[in-house]
Enzyme design. Structure first.
Site, PDB file in Angstrom:
ATOM      1  N   HIS A 180      -0.220  48.072  -8.942  1.00 47.01           N
ATOM      2  CA  HIS A 180       0.195  49.534  -8.737  1.00 47.01           C
ATOM      3  C   HIS A 180      -0.752  50.221  -7.670  1.00 47.01           C
ATOM      4  O   HIS A 180      -1.901  50.225  -7.578  1.00 47.01           O
ATOM      5  CB  HIS A 180       0.360  50.430  -9.932  1.00 47.01           C
ATOM      6  CG  HIS A 180       0.663  51.827  -9.562  1.00 47.01           C
ATOM      7  ND1 HIS A 180       1.977  52.103  -9.719  1.00 47.01           N
ATOM      8  CD2 HIS A 180       0.119  52.855  -9.140  1.00 47.01           C
ATOM      9  CE1 HIS A 180       2.090  53.540  -9.167  1.00 47.01           C
ATOM     10  NE2 HIS A 180       0.854  53.897  -9.124  1.00 47.01           N
ATOM     11  N   CYS A 181      -0.333  50.470  -6.577  1.00 45.56           N
ATOM     12  CA  CYS A 181      -1.166  50.965  -5.422  1.00 45.56           C
ATOM     13  C   CYS A 181      -1.099  52.415  -5.345  1.00 45.56           C
ATOM     14  O   CYS A 181       0.051  53.170  -5.416  1.00 45.56           O
ATOM     15  CB  CYS A 181      -0.617  50.729  -4.085  1.00 45.56           C
ATOM     16  SG  CYS A 181      -1.588  51.073  -2.667  1.00 45.56           S
ATOM     17  N   ILE A 182      -2.298  53.206  -5.449  1.00 43.52           N
ATOM     18  CA  ILE A 182      -2.172  54.570  -5.829  1.00 43.52           C
ATOM     19  C   ILE A 182      -2.043  55.163  -4.401  1.00 43.52           C
ATOM     20  O   ILE A 182      -1.936  56.508  -4.363  1.00 43.52           O
ATOM     21  CB  ILE A 182      -3.775  55.037  -6.539  1.00 43.52           C
ATOM     22  CG1 ILE A 182      -4.970  54.444  -5.667  1.00 43.52           C
ATOM     23  CG2 ILE A 182      -3.782  54.660  -7.817  1.00 43.52           C
ATOM     24  CD1 ILE A 182      -6.197  55.052  -6.115  1.00 43.52           C
ATOM     25  N   ASN A 185       1.512  55.172  -4.052  1.00 44.25           N
ATOM     26  CA  ASN A 185       2.045  55.881  -4.883  1.00 44.25           C
ATOM     27  C   ASN A 185       3.252  55.121  -5.489  1.00 44.25           C
ATOM     28  O   ASN A 185       4.537  55.538  -5.945  1.00 44.25           O
ATOM     29  CB  ASN A 185       2.326  57.339  -4.725  1.00 44.25           C
ATOM     30  CG  ASN A 185       2.582  58.433  -6.057  1.00 44.25           C
ATOM     31  OD1 ASN A 185       2.107  58.007  -7.163  1.00 44.25           O
ATOM     32  ND2 ASN A 185       3.561  59.243  -6.124  1.00 44.25           N
ATOM     33  N   ASN A 186       3.094  53.754  -5.403  1.00 49.07           N
ATOM     34  CA  ASN A 186       4.214  52.916  -5.830  1.00 49.07           C
ATOM     35  C   ASN A 186       3.657  51.469  -6.470  1.00 49.07           C
ATOM     36  O   ASN A 186       2.427  51.269  -5.926  1.00 49.07           O
ATOM     37  CB  ASN A 186       5.227  52.728  -4.977  1.00 49.07           C
ATOM     38  CG  ASN A 186       6.552  52.294  -5.437  1.00 49.07           C
ATOM     39  OD1 ASN A 186       6.979  52.316  -6.523  1.00 49.07           O
ATOM     40  ND2 ASN A 186       7.454  52.017  -4.447  1.00 49.07           N
TER      41      ASN A 186
END
Length: 270
Positions: A180-182, A185-186
């Protein structure tokens, strides 16, 4: 400590950190893990319980729930970088007659990067639902170790295809889950991995283009000002010829005694 020494120290620490992560990743009883656990125990005794709980809530909110804070920060950083490039480099490079395609290349790469950023952020990473789970069940073979045939997700109650994982941030199982890549945001999964790789590649190309133009600009300025023909006074009061290290470290703050051939001495205060 001068700029060059600080920069070399920074590079050394970054490389040392990468080396330690590569050497000790996955080792639960390694020295770094024991050190971190010890520091955590010490801090838990020193920091009041209310502060510790508040910090945990803030960190959970930042890294374990969906929000747009890091997306906004990402965009703000790009605005600052390109604002500095436009204000400090672009105009001066035009005066020095740099080629316009070279100067516009970072902006073109920015547009490409933003397109892939939107695709990463808005596209479906491969979320598994009860209606589409049958499409993913036979995509990869079950190894019987990490992925068992017929296993169900304890959170969303869907059958888990091989190489899928539940994301607690997005509250969904994702096919071929990567992470999950902050910053976007996905989740990054089967359907948007290609967009994410293109995003990283365009981001690297964008940074390299700005660095190349800025370096060429500084080299041109140094060449036109004949700084390399000058002299400076060191800490011992001795006059020394200007070299590359001095230009990088001290030319902004030092007085250079410039001696053009066939001309009188000219003091250049930079």
């Amino acid at each position: 400590m001068d700029f060059l020494s600080l920069f070399l120290l920074y590079v050394f620490l970054v490389l040392l950190t990468i080396l330690l992560v590569c050497l000790y990743s996955g080792k639960e009883q390694s020295l770094p893990s024991r050190t971190i656990n010890w520091l955590a125990q010490v801090l838990s005794c020193v920091i009041p319980g209310q502060v510790h709980q508040a910090a945990q809530r803030v960190l959970h909110r930042l890294f374990h729930t969906r929000h747009s804070l890091f997306v906004i920060l990402h965009l703000a950083l790009e605005v600052l970088v390109y604002g500095e490039y436009t204000w400090e480099v672009f105009g001066y490079c035009q005066e020095l007659e740099f080629g316009l395609p070279l100067l516009l290349l970072p902006y073109l790469l920015l547009a490409v990067n933003m397109a892939f950023f939107v695709l990463c952020s808005r596209s479906d990473p491969g979320a598994i639902t009860s209606s589409n789970q049958a499409l993913f069940l036979h995509a990869y073979t079950y190894d019987g170790v990490m992925f068992d045939r017929g296993a169900e997700c304890a959170t969303c109650s869907t059958r888990k295809p091989a190489r899928s994982k539940h994301c607690g941030v997005c509250c969904a199982c994702v096919h071929r889950f990567d992470h999950h890549c902050i910053w976007v945001n996905n989740c990054i999964g089967a359907f948007n991995t290609r967009f994410f790789l293109a995003y990283l590649l365009s981001l690297s190309a964008m940074a390299a283009a700005i660095a190349a133009v800025t370096t060429a600009f500084l080299i041109r300025v140094v060449s036109l000002s004949n700084l390399m023909l000058g002299y400076y006074t060191d800490d011992q009061g001795q006059e020394q010829p200007v070299d590359v290290a001095f230009v990088i470290q001290d030319s902004v703050h030092a007085g250079l005694r410039h001696r053009p051939r066939g001309h009188s001495e000219l003091l250049l205060l930079l």
